[in-house]
Design a protein around this motif. Structure first.
Motif, PDB file in Angstrom:
ATOM      1  N   PRO A 216       0.742  -1.252   0.016  1.00 13.38           N
ATOM      2  CA  PRO A 216       0.220  -0.063  -0.011  1.00 13.38           C
ATOM      3  C   PRO A 216       0.729   1.161   0.140  1.00 13.38           C
ATOM      4  O   PRO A 216       2.057   1.197   0.188  1.00 13.38           O
ATOM      5  CB  PRO A 216      -0.806  -0.047   1.391  1.00 13.38           C
ATOM      6  N   SER A 217       0.225   2.324  -0.237  1.00 12.48           N
ATOM      7  CA  SER A 217       0.720   3.681  -0.307  1.00 12.48           C
ATOM      8  C   SER A 217       1.168   3.954   1.303  1.00 12.48           C
ATOM      9  O   SER A 217       0.254   3.568   1.962  1.00 12.48           O
ATOM     10  CB  SER A 217      -0.053   4.656  -0.911  1.00 12.48           C
ATOM     11  N   GLN A 218       2.174   4.955   1.239  1.00 20.52           N
ATOM     12  CA  GLN A 218       2.292   5.376   2.796  1.00 20.52           C
ATOM     13  C   GLN A 218       1.210   5.972   3.279  1.00 20.52           C
ATOM     14  O   GLN A 218       0.965   5.952   4.550  1.00 20.52           O
ATOM     15  CB  GLN A 218       3.608   6.033   2.900  1.00 20.52           C
ATOM     16  N   LYS A 219       0.532   6.983   2.501  1.00 20.55           N
ATOM     17  CA  LYS A 219      -0.637   7.682   2.867  1.00 20.55           C
ATOM     18  C   LYS A 219      -1.763   6.696   3.338  1.00 20.55           C
ATOM     19  O   LYS A 219      -2.309   7.040   4.486  1.00 20.55           O
ATOM     20  CB  LYS A 219      -1.208   8.603   1.882  1.00 20.55           C
ATOM     21  N   LEU A 220      -1.987   5.754   2.671  1.00 19.30           N
ATOM     22  CA  LEU A 220      -2.979   4.796   2.909  1.00 19.30           C
ATOM     23  C   LEU A 220      -2.682   3.878   4.320  1.00 19.30           C
ATOM     24  O   LEU A 220      -3.541   3.832   5.143  1.00 19.30           O
ATOM     25  CB  LEU A 220      -3.254   3.722   1.902  1.00 19.30           C
ATOM     26  N   ILE A 221      -1.465   3.897   4.610  1.00 22.39           N
ATOM     27  CA  ILE A 221      -0.831   3.130   5.851  1.00 22.39           C
ATOM     28  C   ILE A 221      -1.299   4.106   6.851  1.00 22.39           C
ATOM     29  O   ILE A 221      -1.765   3.536   8.102  1.00 22.39           O
ATOM     30  CB  ILE A 221       0.460   2.732   5.775  1.00 22.39           C
ATOM     31  N   ASP A 222      -1.029   5.055   6.671  1.00 20.78           N
ATOM     32  CA  ASP A 222      -1.103   6.351   7.885  1.00 20.78           C
ATOM     33  C   ASP A 222      -2.574   6.258   8.277  1.00 20.78           C
ATOM     34  O   ASP A 222      -2.976   6.485   9.379  1.00 20.78           O
ATOM     35  CB  ASP A 222      -0.408   7.494   7.530  1.00 20.78           C
ATOM     36  N   LEU A 223      -3.472   6.536   7.155  1.00 17.63           N
ATOM     37  CA  LEU A 223      -4.828   6.587   7.292  1.00 17.63           C
ATOM     38  C   LEU A 223      -5.546   5.409   7.934  1.00 17.63           C
ATOM     39  O   LEU A 223      -6.636   5.818   8.434  1.00 17.63           O
ATOM     40  CB  LEU A 223      -5.502   6.970   5.806  1.00 17.63           C
ATOM     41  N   CYS A 224      -4.895   4.210   7.521  1.00 19.96           N
ATOM     42  CA  CYS A 224      -5.609   3.089   8.037  1.00 19.96           C
ATOM     43  C   CYS A 224      -5.223   2.782   9.734  1.00 19.96           C
ATOM     44  O   CYS A 224      -5.717   1.839  10.405  1.00 19.96           O
ATOM     45  CB  CYS A 224      -5.556   2.064   7.380  1.00 19.96           C
ATOM     46  N   ALA A 225      -4.434   3.323   9.936  1.00 21.17           N
ATOM     47  CA  ALA A 225      -3.676   3.200  11.385  1.00 21.17           C
ATOM     48  C   ALA A 225      -4.823   3.402  12.387  1.00 21.17           C
ATOM     49  O   ALA A 225      -5.719   4.231  12.451  1.00 21.17           O
ATOM     50  CB  ALA A 225      -2.586   3.991  11.761  1.00 21.17           C
ATOM     51  N   PRO A 226      -4.614   2.460  13.327  1.00 20.18           N
ATOM     52  CA  PRO A 226      -3.487   1.650  13.912  1.00 20.18           C
ATOM     53  C   PRO A 226      -3.661   0.352  13.256  1.00 20.18           C
ATOM     54  O   PRO A 226      -2.819  -0.661  13.761  1.00 20.18           O
ATOM     55  CB  PRO A 226      -3.967   1.421  15.254  1.00 20.18           C
ATOM     56  N   LEU A 227      -4.614  -0.057  12.523  1.00 21.38           N
ATOM     57  CA  LEU A 227      -4.748  -1.361  11.718  1.00 21.38           C
ATOM     58  C   LEU A 227      -3.821  -0.991  10.492  1.00 21.38           C
ATOM     59  O   LEU A 227      -3.390  -0.133   9.844  1.00 21.38           O
ATOM     60  CB  LEU A 227      -6.252  -1.438  11.389  1.00 21.38           C
ATOM     61  N   SER A 228      -3.549  -2.365   9.827  1.00 19.33           N
ATOM     62  CA  SER A 228      -2.690  -2.265   8.473  1.00 19.33           C
ATOM     63  C   SER A 228      -3.783  -2.172   7.580  1.00 19.33           C
ATOM     64  O   SER A 228      -5.024  -2.192   7.659  1.00 19.33           O
ATOM     65  CB  SER A 228      -2.047  -3.617   8.254  1.00 19.33           C
ATOM     66  N   PRO A 229      -3.662  -1.720   6.179  1.00 23.55           N
ATOM     67  CA  PRO A 229      -4.612  -1.513   5.209  1.00 23.55           C
ATOM     68  C   PRO A 229      -5.390  -2.849   4.840  1.00 23.55           C
ATOM     69  O   PRO A 229      -6.653  -2.883   4.883  1.00 23.55           O
ATOM     70  CB  PRO A 229      -4.052  -0.914   3.935  1.00 23.55           C
ATOM     71  N   ILE A 230      -4.653  -3.979   5.042  1.00 22.88           N
ATOM     72  CA  ILE A 230      -5.228  -5.309   4.903  1.00 22.88           C
ATOM     73  C   ILE A 230      -6.321  -5.716   5.981  1.00 22.88           C
ATOM     74  O   ILE A 230      -7.419  -6.001   5.667  1.00 22.88           O
ATOM     75  CB  ILE A 230      -4.121  -6.523   4.876  1.00 22.88           C
ATOM     76  N   VAL A 231      -5.936  -5.543   7.254  1.00 19.01           N
ATOM     77  CA  VAL A 231      -6.971  -5.827   8.312  1.00 19.01           C
ATOM     78  C   VAL A 231      -8.031  -4.750   8.169  1.00 19.01           C
ATOM     79  O   VAL A 231      -9.115  -5.080   8.610  1.00 19.01           O
ATOM     80  CB  VAL A 231      -5.778  -5.834   9.604  1.00 19.01           C
ATOM     81  N   PHE A 232      -7.798  -3.613   8.027  1.00 21.69           N
ATOM     82  CA  PHE A 232      -8.791  -2.583   7.807  1.00 21.69           C
ATOM     83  C   PHE A 232      -9.985  -3.016   6.938  1.00 21.69           C
ATOM     84  O   PHE A 232     -10.932  -3.159   7.202  1.00 21.69           O
ATOM     85  CB  PHE A 232      -8.356  -1.283   7.680  1.00 21.69           C
ATOM     86  N   ASN A 233      -9.303  -3.204   5.692  1.00 17.13           N
ATOM     87  CA  ASN A 233     -10.268  -3.873   4.744  1.00 17.13           C
ATOM     88  C   ASN A 233     -10.920  -4.931   4.923  1.00 17.13           C
ATOM     89  O   ASN A 233     -12.103  -5.087   4.597  1.00 17.13           O
ATOM     90  CB  ASN A 233      -9.458  -4.068   3.224  1.00 17.13           C
ATOM     91  N   ASN A 234     -10.405  -5.982   5.313  1.00 17.92           N
ATOM     92  CA  ASN A 234     -10.843  -7.263   5.878  1.00 17.92           C
ATOM     93  C   ASN A 234     -12.179  -6.904   7.053  1.00 17.92           C
ATOM     94  O   ASN A 234     -13.064  -7.539   6.805  1.00 17.92           O
ATOM     95  CB  ASN A 234      -9.950  -8.286   6.761  1.00 17.92           C
ATOM     96  N   LEU A 235     -11.872  -6.032   7.850  1.00 20.31           N
ATOM     97  CA  LEU A 235     -12.652  -5.800   9.029  1.00 20.31           C
ATOM     98  C   LEU A 235     -13.968  -5.152   8.571  1.00 20.31           C
ATOM     99  O   LEU A 235     -15.016  -5.337   8.950  1.00 20.31           O
ATOM    100  CB  LEU A 235     -11.988  -4.930   9.953  1.00 20.31           C
ATOM    101  N   PHE A 236     -13.628  -4.055   7.695  1.00 17.54           N
ATOM    102  CA  PHE A 236     -14.579  -3.464   6.837  1.00 17.54           C
ATOM    103  C   PHE A 236     -15.777  -4.298   6.267  1.00 17.54           C
ATOM    104  O   PHE A 236     -16.765  -4.244   6.161  1.00 17.54           O
ATOM    105  CB  PHE A 236     -14.083  -2.435   5.755  1.00 17.54           C
ATOM    106  N   CYS A 237     -14.958  -5.376   5.374  1.00 14.52           N
ATOM    107  CA  CYS A 237     -15.972  -6.335   4.616  1.00 14.52           C
ATOM    108  C   CYS A 237     -16.923  -7.085   5.809  1.00 14.52           C
ATOM    109  O   CYS A 237     -18.002  -7.325   5.533  1.00 14.52           O
ATOM    110  CB  CYS A 237     -15.251  -7.026   3.723  1.00 14.52           C
TER     111      CYS A 237
END
Length: 393
Positions: A216-237
């Motif tokens: 992922p992009s660094q900006k996406l990493i920062d925006l999804c904190a404290p989760l990783s983008p993968i874990v955020f997206n999984n949890l969202f779904c």
């Protein structure tokens, strides 16, 4: 592992599935003896790791090159009653060809039956018709089902939402494989339709097509904190009970590790997600403005309605991801697939706009005056070498 009822199939399916399109040796059919031992050992280790963590849904397709043949070396050695095996076969105008391909799939897997068969890539109204017509592909699949060689029949799709809903409303399928994740939520009406018909809902490639979240992009990493983008997206779904399983296209045994971090968070999704969603929405508002975010999709033409077959909705979507979340690597890969993706990713890039008049096709858009400039800007930012679909690479 957590499990959910997979609609009217009554299967208890894990919330993660082991997708079979990243660990195989080749996207083309080759003799088994040409498959390197090291690759086969990696595939088998990936399957064993999948089962070890409770992911007993193994998903593949005839179009995934050597995936089926390689799975056929390990699946028959495992306790069959503990597995949920899915393969997929593309619809064809000639039902005999579909029958032969389906036979080949079962032969490759070396199993007496598969639990799930997906009609693969029902991406257009025409392909849906080929599937459903009397004597068509679905009728043949049901013959195999009566013989006990197929458990349940569904379909996979990259189609426009209205085609997916039409397929679901036919009430001929037990489940659907479709795209839906944080960055692309257009197919929610199809998920609602599947829920009404008590169909299983399988989300295709949320970590890859959902934004190249392995990188992922660094900006996406920062925006999804404290989760990783993968874990955020999984949890969202998975915070939506209408969704039953997400595909993990594991290339190696360790690829499951990050996804498993989602499981202990599921019961607290209602508390964990809102602050992250607010961060993401704030970034999008700052980059794009509220008027554009609310109305950019309004009145956009399909590629078929657009001079040059340009896929305006997809290009503007990529523009938004680029501006809001700096997802350049993902946007570049998807943009350069335009023009070579066929019905899997239709339409073309926004080149040669100086020779095209878009005024008529954009007349229903409130942003008609600025869209051509945005298309040109996005083309110059993202255009590069053409990208082929993996199965055609």
């Amino acid at each position: 592992m957590q499990y959910r009822r997979f609609g009217r199939t009554e299967l208890q399916i894990p919330v993660f599935s082991c997708g079979g399109m990243r660990y195989q040796h080749s996207w083309k059919d080759i003799p088994q003896w040409q498959i390197p031992k090291k690759n086969q050992e990696n595939l088998e280790a990936t399957i064993r790791r999948s089962l070890e963590v409770g992911i007993n849904h193994i998903e593949t397709a005839r179009g995934y090159g050597t995936s089926e043949v390689q799975l056929g070396k390990i699946l028959p050695t495992l306790p069959r009653e503990q597995l949920i095996v899915q393969t997929k076969v593309s619809p064809t105008a000639d039902p005999k060809e579909f029958r032969q391909t389906l036979e080949q799939s079962l032969k490759n897997l070396r199993l007496d039956y598969v639990d799930l068969l997906g009609i693969h890539g029902v991406n257009t109204a025409e392909l849906l018709e080929e599937t459903l017509r009397p004597g068509g592909c679905l009728e043949i699949a049901k013959e195999f089902q009566k013989q006990g060689r197929i458990g349940h029949i569904g379909f996979s799709t990259h189609a426009p939402t209205w085609v997916i809903v039409k397929a679901i409303e036919s009430n001929q399928f037990d489940y659907v494989n479709l795209h839906w994740y944080y960055i692309l939520q257009d197919n929610w009406p199809a998920i609602e339709a599947a829920t009404r018909h008590d169909m299983g809902v399988f989300i295709i490639s949320p970590s890859d097509k959902g934004g190249h979240l392995y990188n992922p992009s660094q900006k996406l990493i920062d925006l999804c904190a404290p989760l990783s983008p993968i874990v955020f997206n999984n949890l969202f779904c998975l915070s939506h009970p209408q969704i039953h399983t997400l595909s993990i296209g594991a290339a190696r045994p360790s690829d499951f590790d990050e996804h498993l971090k989602t499981l202990p968070l599921l019961d607290n999704a209602a508390e964990i997600l809102p602050p992250i969603l607010q961060q993401l929405e704030r970034a999008a508002l700052e980059a794009l403005g509220s008027d554009w975010l609310r109305t950019w999709k309004v009145g956009l033409p399909t590629p078929e309605e657009t001079p040059g077959n340009i896929n305006i909705p997809i290009i503007l979507w990529l523009h938004n991801l680029l501006k809001a979340f700096e997802m350049e690597e993902f946007a570049r890969a998807r943009y350069n697939l335009l023009g070579s993706g066929g019905h899997w990713f239709p339409g073309k890039q926004a080149e040669s706009l100086d020779r095209l008049d878009l005024s008529l096709c954009l007349q229903r858009s409130p942003h008609a005056s600025k869209i051509p400039a945005l298309l040109t800007e996005t083309h110059w930012q993202l255009a590069g070498q053409a990208v082929k679909r993996l199965s055609n690479a």
